[in-house]
Design an enzyme around this catalytic site. Structure first.
Site, PDB file in Angstrom:
ATOM      1  N   ASN A   1       3.682   5.878  -6.000  1.00  0.00           N
ATOM      2  CA  ASN A   1       2.731   5.401  -7.021  1.00  0.00           C
ATOM      3  C   ASN A   1       2.391   6.527  -7.986  1.00  0.00           C
ATOM      4  OD1 ASN A   1       1.265   6.304  -4.373  1.00  0.00           O
ATOM      5  ND2 ASN A   1      -0.199   6.684  -6.008  1.00  0.00           N
TER       6      ASN A   1
ATOM      7  N   HIS B   1       2.642   2.221  10.170  1.00  0.00           N
ATOM      8  CA  HIS B   1       3.129   3.237  11.095  1.00  0.00           C
ATOM      9  C   HIS B   1       3.226   2.635  12.485  1.00  0.00           C
ATOM     10  CE1 HIS B   1       2.473   6.597   8.339  1.00  0.00           C
ATOM     11  NE2 HIS B   1       1.391   5.942   7.957  1.00  0.00           N
TER      12      HIS B   1
ATOM     13  N   MET C   1      -1.520  12.875   1.935  1.00  0.00           N
ATOM     14  CA  MET C   1      -2.545  13.158   2.949  1.00  0.00           C
ATOM     15  C   MET C   1      -1.936  13.631   4.262  1.00  0.00           C
ATOM     16  SD  MET C   1      -4.776   9.703   2.336  1.00  0.00           S
ATOM     17  CE  MET C   1      -5.148   9.111   0.671  1.00  0.00           C
ATOM     18  N   SER C   2      -0.759  14.235   4.193  1.00  0.00           N
ATOM     19  CA  SER C   2      -0.103  14.645   5.451  1.00  0.00           C
ATOM     20  C   SER C   2       0.759  15.878   5.213  1.00  0.00           C
ATOM     21  CB  SER C   2       0.771  13.492   5.959  1.00  0.00           C
ATOM     22  OG  SER C   2       1.872  13.284   5.100  1.00  0.00           O
TER      23      SER C   2
ATOM     24  N   HIS D   1      -2.804  11.428  11.540  1.00  0.00           N
ATOM     25  CA  HIS D   1      -3.378  11.916  10.284  1.00  0.00           C
ATOM     26  C   HIS D   1      -4.754  12.522  10.547  1.00  0.00           C
ATOM     27  CE1 HIS D   1      -0.434   9.026   8.555  1.00  0.00           C
ATOM     28  NE2 HIS D   1      -0.361   9.928   7.609  1.00  0.00           N
TER      29      HIS D   1
ATOM     30  N   HIS E   1      -3.009   0.907  -0.622  1.00  0.00           N
ATOM     31  CA  HIS E   1      -2.066   1.229   0.452  1.00  0.00           C
ATOM     32  C   HIS E   1      -0.912   0.223   0.446  1.00  0.00           C
ATOM     33  CE1 HIS E   1      -0.690   3.107   4.088  1.00  0.00           C
ATOM     34  NE2 HIS E   1      -0.752   1.982   4.784  1.00  0.00           N
TER      35      HIS E   1
ATOM     36  N   SER F   1       4.763   7.020   5.885  1.00  0.00           N
ATOM     37  CA  SER F   1       4.309   5.654   5.594  1.00  0.00           C
ATOM     38  C   SER F   1       5.424   4.793   5.031  1.00  0.00           C
ATOM     39  CB  SER F   1       3.193   5.673   4.548  1.00  0.00           C
ATOM     40  OG  SER F   1       2.086   6.330   5.041  1.00  0.00           O
TER      41      SER F   1
ATOM     42  N   TYR G   1      -7.165  12.252   8.522  1.00  0.00           N
ATOM     43  CA  TYR G   1      -8.189  11.277   8.070  1.00  0.00           C
ATOM     44  C   TYR G   1      -8.527  10.232   9.130  1.00  0.00           C
ATOM     45  CZ  TYR G   1      -4.190   8.247   6.855  1.00  0.00           C
ATOM     46  OH  TYR G   1      -3.038   7.523   6.884  1.00  0.00           O
ATOM     47  N   GLU G   2      -7.684  10.118  10.165  1.00  0.00           N
ATOM     48  CA  GLU G   2      -7.997   9.181  11.248  1.00  0.00           C
ATOM     49  C   GLU G   2      -9.068   9.767  12.174  1.00  0.00           C
ATOM     50  OE1 GLU G   2      -3.989   6.923  12.454  1.00  0.00           O
ATOM     51  OE2 GLU G   2      -3.702   9.047  12.102  1.00  0.00           O
TER      52      GLU G   2
ATOM     53  N   ALA H   1       4.866   9.561   2.070  1.00  0.00           N
ATOM     54  CA  ALA H   1       4.672   8.809   0.838  1.00  0.00           C
ATOM     55  C   ALA H   1       3.685   9.634   0.016  1.00  0.00           C
ATOM     56  CB  ALA H   1       4.089   7.443   1.146  1.00  0.00           C
TER      57      ALA H   1
HETATM   58  N1  HPA Z   1      -2.705  10.086  -3.112  1.00  0.00           N
HETATM   59  C1  HPA Z   1      -2.792  10.519  -1.834  1.00  0.00           C
HETATM   60  N2  HPA Z   1      -1.977  10.118  -0.878  1.00  0.00           N
HETATM   61  C2  HPA Z   1      -1.019   9.252  -1.200  1.00  0.00           C
HETATM   62  C3  HPA Z   1      -0.865   8.758  -2.510  1.00  0.00           C
HETATM   63  C4  HPA Z   1      -1.764   9.187  -3.506  1.00  0.00           C
HETATM   64  O1  HPA Z   1      -1.701   8.794  -4.686  1.00  0.00           O
HETATM   65  N3  HPA Z   1       0.195   7.892  -2.476  1.00  0.00           N
HETATM   66  C5  HPA Z   1       0.668   7.901  -1.206  1.00  0.00           C
HETATM   67  N4  HPA Z   1      -0.058   8.711  -0.431  1.00  0.00           N
END
Ligand code: HPA
Length: 266
Positions: free
Chosen positions: A229, A55, A205-206, A77, A241, A25, A79-80, A107
């Site tokens: 973050n 992306h 998430m990847s 992903h 996001h 990301s 989640y998609e 990320a």
């Molecule tokens: N959690 C899950 N996935 C993420 C995060 C997060 O805080 N930051 C970037 N991808």
């Protein structure tokens, strides 16, 4: 897999990639700086189209620092709604094209309270909290064994080299454990506490499906998380996001310099 490989080979001719890079990301721009052969996933037989903010959805073949590299601008992903087979399909294709090393980037949120946004973390190991495994189903014995060892997915040797490069460049890096959740909702503070107790330093998430698949089929893996973050409950603001993409954008220069130097020594 053969139809995908044949189509790509038609486009790239005698270019044999040695290194694969999955750009996470906000990091997809890395591939734009090189003149190369761009193949949209949507053009490749048996590749699905990827849609997500931040992306793209292309394979980019380029010669970087005299190395033949294939980059994934955008990944599938879980989640998609993609199956684990779809998420990991490009790794198998890159293997068939010839890659020996895969650099997986992402990320991630900081679970470790000593980390801060804009840190880069080399992944030393992972915790799979996705509730499934990408190798479930038929095993392609010509690519890997049914019960593959996972005691060193992320090559210690590659981490050692990458850490030295970062040090020489004056880039501060972390080394830690990445936990993967399915998303798409970010975690709750209680879940982040749980992940910390379990030993995680970062969460995303990847990466885990691709890393397991790469290890299974004999590819050396280097994982780099861009900490974008504080994970849920650590900072005092809600996660978004937008923030993830903005922080990834800020790290871009360090990330690019680091990646270029790593490619040089591979
Ligand atoms: N959690 C899950 N996935 C993420 C995060 C997060 O805080 N930051 C970037 N991808």
């Amino acid at each position: 897999m053969q139809s995908s490989v044949n189509y790509i080979k038609e486009k790239i001719g005698d270019f044999i990639p040695q290194i694969g890079i999955i750009l996470g990301s906000g990091l997809g721009d890395f591939a734009d700086s090189f003149k190369g052969i761009v193949i949209p996933y949507s053009d490749i037989p048996d590749f699905e189209e990827a849609h997500i903010e931040g992306h793209k959805g292309c394979l980019v073949f380029a010669c970087i620092e005299e190395k033949n590299v294939v980059m994934m601008q955008g990944r599938y992903h879980f989640y998609e709604g993609h199956s684990m087979q779809t998420v990991t399909y490009p790794v198998k294709i890159m293997k068939k094209l010839g890659i020996e090393t895969l650099i997986i980037t992402n990320a991630a949120g900081a679970v470790n309270k000593n980390y801060s946004p804009a840190d880069l973390m080399f992944i030393t190991d992972h915790i799979n909290m996705m509730g499934t495994n990408p190798l479930i189903g038929h095993n392609y014995d010509n690519l890997g064994v049914r019960f593959p060892d996972m005691s060193e997915i992320y090559s210690k040797n590659l981490i050692y080299k990458a850490e030295n490069i970062a040090k020489n460049l004056g880039i501060k890096t972390q080394k830690g454990i990445y936990a993967a959740t399915t998303g798409p909702s970010y975690e709750t503070p209680a879940e982040i506490n749980m992940l910390r107790i379990l030993g995680a330093d970062a969460v995303g998430m990847s990466t885990v499906p691709e890393a397991i698949t790469a290890k299974w089929c004999g590819i050396n893996v280097l994982g780099i998380s861009c900490i974008t973050n504080y994970a849920s409950g650590i900072g005092n603001k809600p996660l978004s996001h937008k923030e993830v993409i903005e922080t990834a954008d800020k790290i871009k220069d360090n990330f690019t310099n680091l990646l270029m130097e790593i490619i040089k020594v591979l």
